[in-house]
Design a protein around this motif. Structure first.
Motif, PDB file in Angstrom:
ATOM      1  N   SER A  89      10.183 -16.609  -4.128  1.00 38.86           N
ATOM      2  CA  SER A  89       9.046 -15.689  -4.242  1.00 38.86           C
ATOM      3  C   SER A  89       9.352 -14.418  -3.469  1.00 38.86           C
ATOM      4  CB  SER A  89       7.759 -16.313  -3.680  1.00 38.86           C
ATOM      5  OG  SER A  89       7.365 -17.440  -4.433  1.00 38.86           O
ATOM      6  N   ALA A  90       8.869 -13.303  -4.004  1.00 39.44           N
ATOM      7  CA  ALA A  90       8.943 -12.013  -3.319  1.00 39.44           C
ATOM      8  C   ALA A  90       7.521 -11.524  -3.083  1.00 39.44           C
ATOM      9  CB  ALA A  90       9.720 -10.995  -4.154  1.00 39.44           C
ATOM     10  N   TYR A  91       7.304 -10.895  -1.946  1.00 35.27           N
ATOM     11  CA  TYR A  91       5.989 -10.380  -1.578  1.00 35.27           C
ATOM     12  C   TYR A  91       6.115  -8.898  -1.241  1.00 35.27           C
ATOM     13  CZ  TYR A  91       4.995 -15.354  -1.069  1.00 35.27           C
ATOM     14  OH  TYR A  91       4.865 -16.702  -1.300  1.00 35.27           O
ATOM     15  N   LEU A  92       5.305  -8.090  -1.886  1.00 35.23           N
ATOM     16  CA  LEU A  92       5.282  -6.649  -1.628  1.00 35.23           C
ATOM     17  C   LEU A  92       3.969  -6.301  -0.947  1.00 35.23           C
ATOM     18  CD1 LEU A  92       6.779  -5.804  -5.033  1.00 35.23           C
ATOM     19  CD2 LEU A  92       7.670  -4.810  -2.927  1.00 35.23           C
ATOM     20  N   GLY A 116      10.506 -15.211 -10.483  1.00 31.69           N
ATOM     21  CA  GLY A 116      11.391 -15.092 -11.635  1.00 31.69           C
ATOM     22  C   GLY A 116      12.843 -15.203 -11.236  1.00 31.69           C
ATOM     23  N   ASP A 117      13.701 -14.512 -11.985  1.00 27.61           N
ATOM     24  CA  ASP A 117      15.139 -14.523 -11.738  1.00 27.61           C
ATOM     25  C   ASP A 117      15.465 -13.517 -10.634  1.00 27.61           C
ATOM     26  OD1 ASP A 117      17.887 -14.503 -11.748  1.00 27.61           O
ATOM     27  OD2 ASP A 117      18.080 -13.641 -13.765  1.00 27.61           O
ATOM     28  N   ASP A 179      10.599  -4.755 -10.584  1.00 24.62           N
ATOM     29  CA  ASP A 179       9.780  -4.584 -11.794  1.00 24.62           C
ATOM     30  C   ASP A 179      10.072  -5.670 -12.832  1.00 24.62           C
ATOM     31  OD1 ASP A 179       8.342  -2.400 -10.975  1.00 24.62           O
ATOM     32  OD2 ASP A 179       9.725  -0.930 -11.835  1.00 24.62           O
ATOM     33  N   GLN A 180      11.285  -6.219 -12.804  1.00 23.08           N
ATOM     34  CA  GLN A 180      11.658  -7.248 -13.776  1.00 23.08           C
ATOM     35  C   GLN A 180      11.085  -8.626 -13.417  1.00 23.08           C
ATOM     36  OE1 GLN A 180      15.925  -6.991 -13.808  1.00 23.08           O
ATOM     37  NE2 GLN A 180      15.963  -5.068 -14.970  1.00 23.08           N
ATOM     38  N   LEU A 181      10.640  -8.798 -12.182  1.00 22.91           N
ATOM     39  CA  LEU A 181      10.030 -10.065 -11.786  1.00 22.91           C
ATOM     40  C   LEU A 181       8.597 -10.133 -12.305  1.00 22.91           C
ATOM     41  CD1 LEU A 181      11.291 -10.296  -8.089  1.00 22.91           C
ATOM     42  CD2 LEU A 181      12.164 -11.567 -10.067  1.00 22.91           C
ATOM     43  N   GLU A 182       8.098 -11.340 -12.438  1.00 20.07           N
ATOM     44  CA  GLU A 182       6.738 -11.541 -12.955  1.00 20.07           C
ATOM     45  C   GLU A 182       5.730 -11.456 -11.819  1.00 20.07           C
ATOM     46  OE1 GLU A 182       3.977 -14.964 -15.174  1.00 20.07           O
ATOM     47  OE2 GLU A 182       6.074 -15.368 -14.638  1.00 20.07           O
TER      48      GLU A 182
END
Length: 374
Positions: A89-92, A116-117, A179-182
């Motif tokens: 997971s990524a968190y902004l 996502g990937d 941007d490519q992540l969901e």
């Protein structure tokens, strides 16, 4: 772990684009080289008081340790992704918006969760930051860059460093990969209590200038300036005098009470040297020692006291006075359920004067002053 997912304001979300300048010294975002490996922690924390966007939330020289942030330790410094770290997971985290609760209105951090990937993102984050060249010329844009956290399957988290260009701007590959992540979740989290619940319910601001300060800036004929052609001296443009408002038909008023803050010295300003200015010594001294008040409480005027407001603008002019002020009230008259945009200010001690827009200090009706002082 509780997910800490703002509107996704990536590099360049807001720019000033004013002029060319050197790269070094952009607030919070110097061009970095040799970025160390990020430290792993047990939780993502977008409310940590030392994150880069907090220079907008917490003014310089003030404590960030509010009731909320005192429970949050400083976040580790951003760094490179460890070689064996596999994010899920990524968190902004972006300073954006506000949150209301029982305590009032908070400045908020908006947190987006993305999944996502992660291959493209890891590749982008692995790029080195560029060195600034000799006499490097850069545009003076200010990027509002989100804080980027990554989390793995076991709950370990890290604060990731954005690779930078020679001008200290973020490289496009990172934002493209994000941007490519969901986008899977968005939430706003409170940071600093900006307006207390009593002030919010009453429609009062938390801080406002003293009545005498309002008189100074409303009556002395302050001017705006236009520079004309490049190299020309500034030319004054007189501001037309404001019109004294009418309070006819007023049938009520809400009241905000303020306690005067200690005197603070403002930055020196070379007003005497501006061609066309005619500020008196008294006006200059007042500008350099601005006073304000902090919200204390709120109420509404009884009908008999509100009936005194139409005569406020024509009350006798107040005599000269220099008594110290510690409390004042801002009255917002209403007509048929609509709040007027012309407040009345009353000093509750000191000189006990009344101020309406575009007018001299006046003497309040004794009954009105008594209703406010209680």
């Amino acid at each position: 772990m509780a997910h800490y997912p703002v509107r996704f304001a990536l590099a360049g979300a807001a720019t000033l684009a004013l002029l060319l300048s050197g790269c070094a010294g952009l607030p919070g975002y110097p061009a970095a080289t040799g970025t160390p490996v990020a430290q792993l922690v047990t939780d993502v924390d977008c409310q940590a008081p030392n994150l880069n966007f907090n220079w907008m939330v917490f003014p310089e020289g003030t404590s960030t340790q509010t009731d909320l942030t005192a429970t949050h330790p400083d976040a580790p410094e951003p760094g490179r992704v460890p070689a064996d770290f596999e994010p899920v997971s990524a968190y902004l985290c972006t300073f954006y918006g506000s949150v209301d609760d029982d305590q009032g209105r908070w400045a908020a951090v908006t947190v987006e969760t993305r999944n996502g990937d992660f291959g493209p993102l890891l590749s982008a984050l692995a790029e080195p930051s560029d060195q600034a060249g000799l006499n490097q010329a850069c545009t003076a844009d200010m990027e509002l860059v989100p804080e980027l956290w990554l989390e793995n399957a076991t709950g370990d988290a890290m604060r990731a460093a954005w690779p930078r260009t020679a001008c200290g701007k973020t490289k496009r590959a990172t934002s493209t990969a994000l941007d490519q992540l969901e986008l899977t979740d968005t939430v706003k989290l409170p940071l600093v209590l900006e307006v207390t619940r009593p002030a919010l319910d009453a429609g009062c601001v938390m801080s406002t200038g003293t009545p005498e300060q309002s008189l100074l800036f409303g009556v002395t004929g302050l001017q705006t300036y236009t520079t004309g052609e490049v190299g020309e001296n500034p030319q004054p443009i007189p501001v037309p005098p404001a019109e004294v408002p009418s309070y006819d038909g007023v049938d009520g008023a809400s009241v905000c009470f303020y306690t005067v803050d200690p005197v603070t010295e403002s930055e020196p300003r070379e007003l005497r040297d501006i061609e066309g200015t005619e500020f008196s010594d008294e006006a200059l001294d007042s500008m350099l020692t601005l006073r304000s008040g902090t919200f204390e409480s709120a109420t509404t005027l009884e009908a008999d006291a509100a009936a005194l407001l139409p005569a406020a603008a024509s009350a006798p002019q107040a005599p000269a006075c220099t008594a110290d002020l510690t409390r004042f009230a801002v009255l917002w008259p209403g007509r048929a359920g609509t709040r007027l945009a012309s407040p009345i200010q009353v000093e509750l001690d000191g000189c006990q004067r009344l101020f309406v827009p575009a007018s001299e200090a006046r003497v309040p009706a004794p009954a009105l002053l008594a209703a406010l002082i209680g």
